[in-house]
Design a protein around this motif. Structure first.
Motif, PDB file in Angstrom:
ATOM      1  N   ASP A  89      -7.173   7.404 -13.611  1.00  0.00           N
ATOM      2  CA  ASP A  89      -8.532   7.052 -14.021  1.00  0.00           C
ATOM      3  C   ASP A  89      -8.514   5.917 -15.044  1.00  0.00           C
ATOM      4  O   ASP A  89      -9.323   4.985 -14.970  1.00  0.00           O
ATOM      5  CB  ASP A  89      -9.246   8.267 -14.614  1.00  0.00           C
ATOM      6  CG  ASP A  89      -9.549   9.335 -13.557  1.00  0.00           C
ATOM      7  OD1 ASP A  89      -9.487   8.999 -12.359  1.00  0.00           O
ATOM      8  OD2 ASP A  89      -9.807  10.487 -13.940  1.00  0.00           O
ATOM      9  N   THR A  90      -7.592   6.002 -15.996  1.00  0.00           N
ATOM     10  CA  THR A  90      -7.508   4.970 -17.033  1.00  0.00           C
ATOM     11  C   THR A  90      -7.164   3.616 -16.428  1.00  0.00           C
ATOM     12  O   THR A  90      -7.785   2.597 -16.754  1.00  0.00           O
ATOM     13  CB  THR A  90      -6.449   5.353 -18.079  1.00  0.00           C
ATOM     14  OG1 THR A  90      -6.824   6.589 -18.690  1.00  0.00           O
ATOM     15  CG2 THR A  90      -6.322   4.279 -19.144  1.00  0.00           C
ATOM     16  N   ARG A  91      -6.179   3.601 -15.530  1.00  0.00           N
ATOM     17  CA  ARG A  91      -5.791   2.344 -14.892  1.00  0.00           C
ATOM     18  C   ARG A  91      -6.925   1.818 -14.020  1.00  0.00           C
ATOM     19  O   ARG A  91      -7.190   0.619 -13.984  1.00  0.00           O
ATOM     20  CB  ARG A  91      -4.524   2.540 -14.062  1.00  0.00           C
ATOM     21  CG  ARG A  91      -4.028   1.248 -13.410  1.00  0.00           C
ATOM     22  CD  ARG A  91      -2.687   1.436 -12.727  1.00  0.00           C
ATOM     23  NE  ARG A  91      -1.624   1.530 -13.713  1.00  0.00           N
ATOM     24  CZ  ARG A  91      -0.746   2.523 -13.795  1.00  0.00           C
ATOM     25  NH1 ARG A  91      -0.799   3.525 -12.941  1.00  0.00           N
ATOM     26  NH2 ARG A  91       0.190   2.528 -14.711  1.00  0.00           N
ATOM     27  N   ASP A 125      -5.740  -0.771  -7.823  1.00  0.00           N
ATOM     28  CA  ASP A 125      -6.025   0.092  -8.972  1.00  0.00           C
ATOM     29  C   ASP A 125      -7.529   0.322  -9.132  1.00  0.00           C
ATOM     30  O   ASP A 125      -7.963   1.397  -9.544  1.00  0.00           O
ATOM     31  CB  ASP A 125      -5.467  -0.534 -10.260  1.00  0.00           C
ATOM     32  CG  ASP A 125      -3.957  -0.474 -10.338  1.00  0.00           C
ATOM     33  OD1 ASP A 125      -3.348   0.311  -9.587  1.00  0.00           O
ATOM     34  OD2 ASP A 125      -3.380  -1.223 -11.151  1.00  0.00           O
ATOM     35  N   ALA A 126      -8.311  -0.704  -8.793  1.00  0.00           N
ATOM     36  CA  ALA A 126      -9.757  -0.613  -8.983  1.00  0.00           C
ATOM     37  C   ALA A 126     -10.450   0.154  -7.870  1.00  0.00           C
ATOM     38  O   ALA A 126     -11.662   0.366  -7.918  1.00  0.00           O
ATOM     39  CB  ALA A 126     -10.351  -2.019  -9.067  1.00  0.00           C
ATOM     40  N   GLY A 127      -9.719   0.590  -6.885  1.00  0.00           N
ATOM     41  CA  GLY A 127     -10.334   1.355  -5.815  1.00  0.00           C
ATOM     42  C   GLY A 127      -9.887   0.911  -4.444  1.00  0.00           C
ATOM     43  O   GLY A 127     -10.474   1.315  -3.437  1.00  0.00           O
ATOM     44  N   GLN A 138       0.819  -1.205   0.000  1.00  0.00           N
ATOM     45  CA  GLN A 138       0.000   0.000   0.000  1.00  0.00           C
ATOM     46  C   GLN A 138       0.858   1.262   0.000  1.00  0.00           C
ATOM     47  O   GLN A 138       0.570   2.224  -0.712  1.00  0.00           O
ATOM     48  CB  GLN A 138      -0.928  -0.020   1.212  1.00  0.00           C
ATOM     49  CG  GLN A 138      -1.977  -1.125   1.153  1.00  0.00           C
ATOM     50  CD  GLN A 138      -2.771  -1.253   2.444  1.00  0.00           C
ATOM     51  OE1 GLN A 138      -3.015  -0.274   3.125  1.00  0.00           O
ATOM     52  NE2 GLN A 138      -3.153  -2.470   2.784  1.00  0.00           N
ATOM     53  N   GLN A 139       1.939   1.247   0.788  1.00  0.00           N
ATOM     54  CA  GLN A 139       2.828   2.414   0.837  1.00  0.00           C
ATOM     55  C   GLN A 139       3.485   2.655  -0.515  1.00  0.00           C
ATOM     56  O   GLN A 139       3.598   3.791  -0.975  1.00  0.00           O
ATOM     57  CB  GLN A 139       3.894   2.215   1.912  1.00  0.00           C
ATOM     58  CG  GLN A 139       3.358   2.257   3.329  1.00  0.00           C
ATOM     59  CD  GLN A 139       4.368   1.769   4.350  1.00  0.00           C
ATOM     60  OE1 GLN A 139       5.529   1.557   4.017  1.00  0.00           O
ATOM     61  NE2 GLN A 139       3.926   1.580   5.578  1.00  0.00           N
ATOM     62  N   LEU A 140       3.909   1.570  -1.142  1.00  0.00           N
ATOM     63  CA  LEU A 140       4.576   1.675  -2.437  1.00  0.00           C
ATOM     64  C   LEU A 140       3.633   2.262  -3.478  1.00  0.00           C
ATOM     65  O   LEU A 140       3.985   3.196  -4.209  1.00  0.00           O
ATOM     66  CB  LEU A 140       5.068   0.299  -2.880  1.00  0.00           C
ATOM     67  CG  LEU A 140       5.773   0.209  -4.229  1.00  0.00           C
ATOM     68  CD1 LEU A 140       7.070   1.008  -4.216  1.00  0.00           C
ATOM     69  CD2 LEU A 140       6.063  -1.243  -4.575  1.00  0.00           C
ATOM     70  N   ILE A 141       2.421   1.734  -3.546  1.00  0.00           N
ATOM     71  CA  ILE A 141       1.449   2.225  -4.517  1.00  0.00           C
ATOM     72  C   ILE A 141       1.110   3.681  -4.244  1.00  0.00           C
ATOM     73  O   ILE A 141       1.012   4.506  -5.154  1.00  0.00           O
ATOM     74  CB  ILE A 141       0.179   1.352  -4.493  1.00  0.00           C
ATOM     75  CG1 ILE A 141       0.503  -0.052  -5.009  1.00  0.00           C
ATOM     76  CG2 ILE A 141      -0.924   1.969  -5.339  1.00  0.00           C
ATOM     77  CD1 ILE A 141      -0.637  -1.032  -4.860  1.00  0.00           C
ATOM     78  N   ALA A 142       0.949   4.026  -2.968  1.00  0.00           N
ATOM     79  CA  ALA A 142       0.598   5.401  -2.620  1.00  0.00           C
ATOM     80  C   ALA A 142       1.689   6.375  -3.033  1.00  0.00           C
ATOM     81  O   ALA A 142       1.412   7.468  -3.555  1.00  0.00           O
ATOM     82  CB  ALA A 142       0.345   5.505  -1.117  1.00  0.00           C
ATOM     83  N   ARG A 143       2.956   6.012  -2.818  1.00  0.00           N
ATOM     84  CA  ARG A 143       4.063   6.901  -3.176  1.00  0.00           C
ATOM     85  C   ARG A 143       4.135   7.121  -4.675  1.00  0.00           C
ATOM     86  O   ARG A 143       4.368   8.232  -5.143  1.00  0.00           O
ATOM     87  CB  ARG A 143       5.392   6.330  -2.668  1.00  0.00           C
ATOM     88  CG  ARG A 143       5.616   6.485  -1.179  1.00  0.00           C
ATOM     89  CD  ARG A 143       7.075   6.334  -0.834  1.00  0.00           C
ATOM     90  NE  ARG A 143       7.572   4.996  -1.137  1.00  0.00           N
ATOM     91  CZ  ARG A 143       7.624   4.003  -0.252  1.00  0.00           C
ATOM     92  NH1 ARG A 143       7.188   4.180   0.977  1.00  0.00           N
ATOM     93  NH2 ARG A 143       8.106   2.828  -0.607  1.00  0.00           N
ATOM     94  N   VAL A 144       3.931   6.036  -5.440  1.00  0.00           N
ATOM     95  CA  VAL A 144       4.076   6.145  -6.893  1.00  0.00           C
ATOM     96  C   VAL A 144       2.852   6.792  -7.525  1.00  0.00           C
ATOM     97  O   VAL A 144       2.963   7.718  -8.331  1.00  0.00           O
ATOM     98  CB  VAL A 144       4.334   4.762  -7.522  1.00  0.00           C
ATOM     99  CG1 VAL A 144       4.377   4.872  -9.045  1.00  0.00           C
ATOM    100  CG2 VAL A 144       5.650   4.201  -7.001  1.00  0.00           C
ATOM    101  N   THR A 145       1.656   6.320  -7.147  1.00  0.00           N
ATOM    102  CA  THR A 145       0.450   6.860  -7.781  1.00  0.00           C
ATOM    103  C   THR A 145       0.218   8.304  -7.383  1.00  0.00           C
ATOM    104  O   THR A 145      -0.488   9.037  -8.077  1.00  0.00           O
ATOM    105  CB  THR A 145      -0.784   6.017  -7.417  1.00  0.00           C
ATOM    106  OG1 THR A 145      -0.894   5.948  -5.986  1.00  0.00           O
ATOM    107  CG2 THR A 145      -0.655   4.610  -7.979  1.00  0.00           C
ATOM    108  N   GLY A 146       0.819   8.732  -6.286  1.00  0.00           N
ATOM    109  CA  GLY A 146       0.690  10.130  -5.893  1.00  0.00           C
ATOM    110  C   GLY A 146       1.312  11.079  -6.884  1.00  0.00           C
ATOM    111  O   GLY A 146       0.974  12.268  -6.920  1.00  0.00           O
TER     112      GLY A 146
END
Length: 252
Positions: free
Chosen positions: A175-177, A244-246, A159-167
């Motif tokens: 939105d596309t992903r 990615d889906a929410g 979760q931390q990794l995704i949050a840092r990158v998607t931020g």
């Protein structure tokens, strides 16, 4: 590879892994391929892992261009893969490998400064990552866990990794992903979707079985069907898709 011991590396699951599954007395040792352009890193990994009874180092490579031929020659179960290499980096090599049938599992070797590259490697099918200064016992545990089909990443780290990158991503890209991920999850039936969301939470098969009132064998069957239906390689990719889906609020 002689970094000071730390209580725990944030890139690994909390559960320690003892020799079991591949490499146990009833099965052959884990076949491991080392890929890193630094000969000192390879020597350190070889020294650390080569003397273990349940792990056998079958080859070494200094660049991603060498990986495909070594995989065909030695059929490793797991690859420890550096991200940054001169001719073909670990990302491209991982993407090429994971597009094959019966591809070996890949654990990415990285530093904290490579979040975006790590996430790309996970999306390509890598089973997890370890930091290059991770204590030796935890690198060994990661190899054993991946060979046994278990997750390397803790839910918090994912979760931390995704949050840092998607931020840092553009809203349109997010939105596309997200739309693409929701469309994929819509291909699953209700029970499969519930299992997928549980995987996204980082739950083990046993935990999913308890929460959904299923047997562990049934959970394993659902996970296999999810991977086949969605064309994914491992549980990490299921978790990424759910995020990615929410994220954890995705409807089950």
């Amino acid at each position: 590879m002689n970094a000071p011991q730390r209580p725990h590396s944030p890139g690994l699951s909390q559960d320690p892994a003892a020799p079991s599954g591949p490499g146990s007395p009833q099965t052959p040792p884990i076949r491991l391929l080392l890929v890193d352009d630094d000969p000192l890193v390879r020597a350190g990994l070889s020294f650390m892992l080569g003397g273990l009874p349940d792990i056998r180092i079958v080859g070494e490579a200094a660049d991603g261009t060498e990986v495909a031929s070594l995989v065909e020659q030695h059929a490793p179960d797991v690859i420890l893969m550096d991200i940054r290499m001169p001719a073909m980096d670990g990302l491209a090599a991982t993407e090429e490998l994971r597009s094959r049938e019966q591809a070996p599992e890949v654990i990415v070797l990285t530093t904290f400064h490579a979040d975006e590259q790590v996430l790309r490697a996970l999306r390509a099918g890598a089973a997890g990552f370890v930091l290059k200064d991770t204590p030796p016992t935890e690198i060994v545990a990661a190899v054993r866990r991946v060979a046994a089909g278990e997750p390397v990443l803790s839910p918090a780290v994912t979760q931390q990794l995704i949050a840092r990158v998607t931020g840092h991503e553009q809203p349109q890209e997010q939105d596309t992903r997200g739309d693409r991920a929701r469309a994929q999850l819509a291909l699953l039936n209700d029970r499969e979707r519930a299992v997928a969301v549980a995987v996204g939470r980082g739950q083990s098969n046993a935990e999913i079985a308890r929460s959904l009132y299923l047997s562990v064998a049934t959970v394993k069957t659902h996970v296999s069907r999810i991977l086949t239906k969605l064309g994914l390689n491992n549980r990490v990719q299921i978790a990424l898709l759910v995020h990615d889906a929410g994220g954890l609020d995705t409807e089950a």
